[in-house]
Design an enzyme around this catalytic site. Structure first.
Site, PDB file in Angstrom:
ATOM      1  N   LYS A 264       0.850  -1.195   0.000  1.00  0.00           N
ATOM      2  CA  LYS A 264       0.000   0.000   0.000  1.00  0.00           C
ATOM      3  C   LYS A 264       0.882   1.240   0.000  1.00  0.00           C
ATOM      4  O   LYS A 264       1.744   1.407   0.867  1.00  0.00           O
ATOM      5  CB  LYS A 264      -0.904   0.004   1.235  1.00  0.00           C
ATOM      6  CG  LYS A 264      -1.755   1.266   1.394  1.00  0.00           C
ATOM      7  CD  LYS A 264      -2.525   1.239   2.711  1.00  0.00           C
ATOM      8  CE  LYS A 264      -3.233   2.567   2.961  1.00  0.00           C
ATOM      9  NZ  LYS A 264      -3.920   2.601   4.264  1.00  0.00           N
ATOM     10  N   ASP A 269      -2.754  10.463   3.316  1.00  0.00           N
ATOM     11  CA  ASP A 269      -4.146  10.036   3.466  1.00  0.00           C
ATOM     12  C   ASP A 269      -4.910  11.039   4.314  1.00  0.00           C
ATOM     13  O   ASP A 269      -4.846  11.025   5.544  1.00  0.00           O
ATOM     14  CB  ASP A 269      -4.207   8.653   4.114  1.00  0.00           C
ATOM     15  CG  ASP A 269      -5.642   8.152   4.240  1.00  0.00           C
ATOM     16  OD1 ASP A 269      -6.523   8.700   3.545  1.00  0.00           O
ATOM     17  OD2 ASP A 269      -5.874   7.210   5.024  1.00  0.00           O
ATOM     18  N   LYS A 276     -10.458  12.750   7.725  1.00  0.00           N
ATOM     19  CA  LYS A 276     -10.009  12.377   9.066  1.00  0.00           C
ATOM     20  C   LYS A 276     -10.039  13.601   9.990  1.00  0.00           C
ATOM     21  O   LYS A 276     -10.010  14.748   9.525  1.00  0.00           O
ATOM     22  CB  LYS A 276      -8.562  11.868   9.005  1.00  0.00           C
ATOM     23  CG  LYS A 276      -8.367  10.568   8.269  1.00  0.00           C
ATOM     24  CD  LYS A 276      -6.881  10.214   8.221  1.00  0.00           C
ATOM     25  CE  LYS A 276      -6.643   8.905   7.493  1.00  0.00           C
ATOM     26  NZ  LYS A 276      -7.150   7.746   8.258  1.00  0.00           N
ATOM     27  N   ASP A 287       1.460   6.545   5.351  1.00  0.00           N
ATOM     28  CA  ASP A 287       0.513   5.553   4.843  1.00  0.00           C
ATOM     29  C   ASP A 287       1.029   4.834   3.593  1.00  0.00           C
ATOM     30  O   ASP A 287       0.313   4.046   2.995  1.00  0.00           O
ATOM     31  CB  ASP A 287      -0.835   6.222   4.553  1.00  0.00           C
ATOM     32  CG  ASP A 287      -2.019   5.295   4.808  1.00  0.00           C
ATOM     33  OD1 ASP A 287      -1.835   4.274   5.493  1.00  0.00           O
ATOM     34  OD2 ASP A 287      -3.120   5.590   4.323  1.00  0.00           O
ATOM     35  N   ASP A 346     -12.306   6.827   3.421  1.00  0.00           N
ATOM     36  CA  ASP A 346     -11.118   6.644   4.263  1.00  0.00           C
ATOM     37  C   ASP A 346     -10.732   5.180   4.384  1.00  0.00           C
ATOM     38  O   ASP A 346      -9.723   4.851   4.999  1.00  0.00           O
ATOM     39  CB  ASP A 346     -11.355   7.249   5.652  1.00  0.00           C
ATOM     40  CG  ASP A 346     -10.071   7.395   6.446  1.00  0.00           C
ATOM     41  OD1 ASP A 346      -8.994   7.499   5.819  1.00  0.00           O
ATOM     42  OD2 ASP A 346     -10.136   7.386   7.698  1.00  0.00           O
ATOM     43  N   ARG A 350      -7.493  -0.584   0.972  1.00  0.00           N
ATOM     44  CA  ARG A 350      -7.919  -1.886   0.444  1.00  0.00           C
ATOM     45  C   ARG A 350      -8.331  -1.776  -1.026  1.00  0.00           C
ATOM     46  O   ARG A 350      -8.272  -2.759  -1.746  1.00  0.00           O
ATOM     47  CB  ARG A 350      -9.055  -2.434   1.305  1.00  0.00           C
ATOM     48  CG  ARG A 350     -10.322  -1.632   1.295  1.00  0.00           C
ATOM     49  CD  ARG A 350     -11.203  -1.922   2.505  1.00  0.00           C
ATOM     50  NE  ARG A 350     -10.615  -1.417   3.735  1.00  0.00           N
ATOM     51  CZ  ARG A 350     -11.158  -1.597   4.940  1.00  0.00           C
ATOM     52  NH1 ARG A 350     -12.284  -2.287   5.069  1.00  0.00           N
ATOM     53  NH2 ARG A 350     -10.569  -1.111   6.005  1.00  0.00           N
TER      54      ARG A 350
END
Length: 497
Positions: A264, A269, A276, A287, A346, A350
């Site tokens: 990843k 992010d 967030k 991230d 968020d 994945r």
């Protein structure tokens, strides 16, 4: 890094590192029978006066006695160690690393920890090199010089001329360079490290390795669209800096195995539209730690000339809120055709990983590992120092065994079948989030949808990838480089089969 069997008392250095262990009778100098009795007594007396206990991570500097050529003595704690017992590899690794991490602004350090065999030599060398790290890219002048690690490290061992010890040093140097490379990427400011810049860093790392069988391929946004990489494109569409998919492939002749790694790489992010909280968002530059670990693991495998084909997939995007960002309720088509309803922007990691996993599995590897700072639930479950591993039983066990050999903490976690129902979508093949509870496991179940029958494990390093607290052992504040040692140990084990 050099080895020597010279008498430690005659070793000229700015600092001489000596191990101290805890015991019921007080601190005890370990593996330093070479110390003159008078000097040993002085060290013990000073340790008692200064309250030194020999606890793990305890590092104290003392003026060197007249009998020593070194300028200062550095006492580094091994923790509890019964009299007559040998310290284990991780205790040595951590003690050496803590000492080198603390001893900054000097040029030469001699390490006189127990190093009686190749395994101990490897642990001491590895720990010292991992500890000798500082990130100074954004510091200037004296501040950079004061925090710089030692330039020359000498490990004192009676095995200095052994071929096994020399091989251990060579491997440790490659491994430490890989871990440091990951730390540098993770610590970089996100205005300097965006997807295209990360891709350039991958090209530079491959070029610097100088291995002919190591190649890099970069897919830009046009190639991603043509290839059907809807997850990476969806996450990256909110940023002015478009996404990338980088393939780093090491292909030795007649490989004994074929391993795929997927990382990843969210270079920052913000959470996207599902933004967030502001507090702590600065840490979201980390991230991309999974992609950084994949890049440098592949490079390390190539530099070590392991007889295993290793392909890394770096899934790079910046997750930002804007007028072009993906929205909750958007539906993305992942490479291969499976559709995902985005209920929370968020939960973006994945989505990019799904594309990378499909691409990796298409090449039919023997095993695929994915590594990601994927869920805050990992921190809730295991804390900031223990990573999680999920997957089929055999591969999960293989990862745990490799982590144990490497000195990293990975804990096996399940993939309960009943949690799959939480990923049902009313309009798509699946949703990108499930129920609140068991979030780390649900994320693993989501990724499982994209690997088919390929042996697979998912490594969630959300907490351990970025140390927001005080340094410890060979681990600095900021980027840690976690995962490299485990993945490389697994590749080496496959090579040895």
């Amino acid at each position: 890094m050099t080895l020597t069997s010279a008498n430690p008392t005659r070793q000229t250095a700015d600092a001489l590192v000596v191990a101290v262990a805890s015991s019921p009778d007080g601190p005890r100098v370990v593996g330093a029978d070479w110390l003159p009795s008078e000097t040993a007594a002085q060290v013990r007396d000073l340790a008692g006066v200064l309250g030194i206990t020999g606890a793990a991570d305890e590092v104290r500097r003392l003026p060197a006695a007249a009998a020593l050529a070194a300028r200062t003595v550095v006492l580094t704690g091994l923790g509890d160690l019964p009299a007559g017992a040998a310290p284990d590899a991780e205790a040595l690794r951590r003690a050496a690393g803590a000492a080198l991490r603390e001893v900054t602004g000097v040029r030469t350090v001699a390490v006189a920890l127990p190093a009686e065999d190749a395994e101990q030599v490897a642990a001491v060398v590895e720990g010292a090199l991992l500890g000798a790290y500082a990130y100074t890219r954004y510091r200037s002048g004296e501040k950079a010089a004061d925090t710089a690690p030692a330039a020359e490290i000498t490990v004192l061992t009676p095995r200095a001329r052994d071929k096994a010890a020399s091989r251990a040093v060579a491997r440790a140097e490659v491994l430490a360079a890989a871990v440091h490379g990951v730390r540098d990427l993770v610590n970089a400011a996100p205005n300097d490290l965006f997807p295209a810049a990360f891709a350039d860093a991958a090209k530079a790392a491959v070029k610097d390795a100088g291995v002919r069988s190591l190649k890099v391929t970069v897919l830009d946004e046009k190639a991603l669209a043509a290839g059907g990489y809807g997850g990476i494109l969806g996450v990256g569409q909110g940023s002015a800096r478009p996404p990338r998919l980088v393939k780093v492939a090491y292909a030795p002749s007649r490989p004994a195995a074929k391993v795929a790694l997927v990382g990843k790489g969210i270079t920052f992010d913000s959470g996207g539209i599902s933004i967030k909280p502001a507090a702590g968002m600065d840490a979201m530059k980390s991230d991309m730690a999974g992609a950084a670990a994949v890049l440098h693991t592949v490079v390390a495998a190539a530099r070590l000339e392991l007889p295993v084909a290793v392909t890394g997939w770096l899934c790079l995007a910046e997750n930002m809120p804007s007028g072009t960002a993906q929205r909750p309720s958007d539906v993305l088509t992942i490479r291969g055709g499976k559709t995902v309803e985005v209920l929370n922007t968020d939960a973006e990691g994945r989505l990019v990983m799904a594309d990378g996993l499909v691409a990796a599995v298409e090449e039919k590897p023997d095993v695929v590992l994915d590594i990601a700072t994927l869920t805050g639930a990992q921190l809730v479950a295991l804390g900031p120092r223990v990573s999680a591993v999920m997957g089929d039983d055999a591969t999960r066990t293989e990862v745990v065994d490799a982590a144990g050999a490497a000195g990293e903490s990975f804990w096996p976690m399940p993939l309960p079948a009943d949690l799959r129902a939480g990923l049902k979508s009313k309009v798509a093949d699946l949703a990108n989030i499930g129920d609140r509870f068991g979030g780390m496991l649900t994320a693993g179940i989501f990724l499982q949808e994209f690997v088919g029958s390929t042996p697979w494990a998912h490594l969630d390093i959300a907490g351990p990838a970025f140390n927001e607290k005080a340094p410890f052992g060979y681990t600095p504040a900021g980027g840690t480089g976690v995962g490299v040692r485990t993945m490389l140990a697994l590749i080496e084990a496959r090579a040895a089969r």
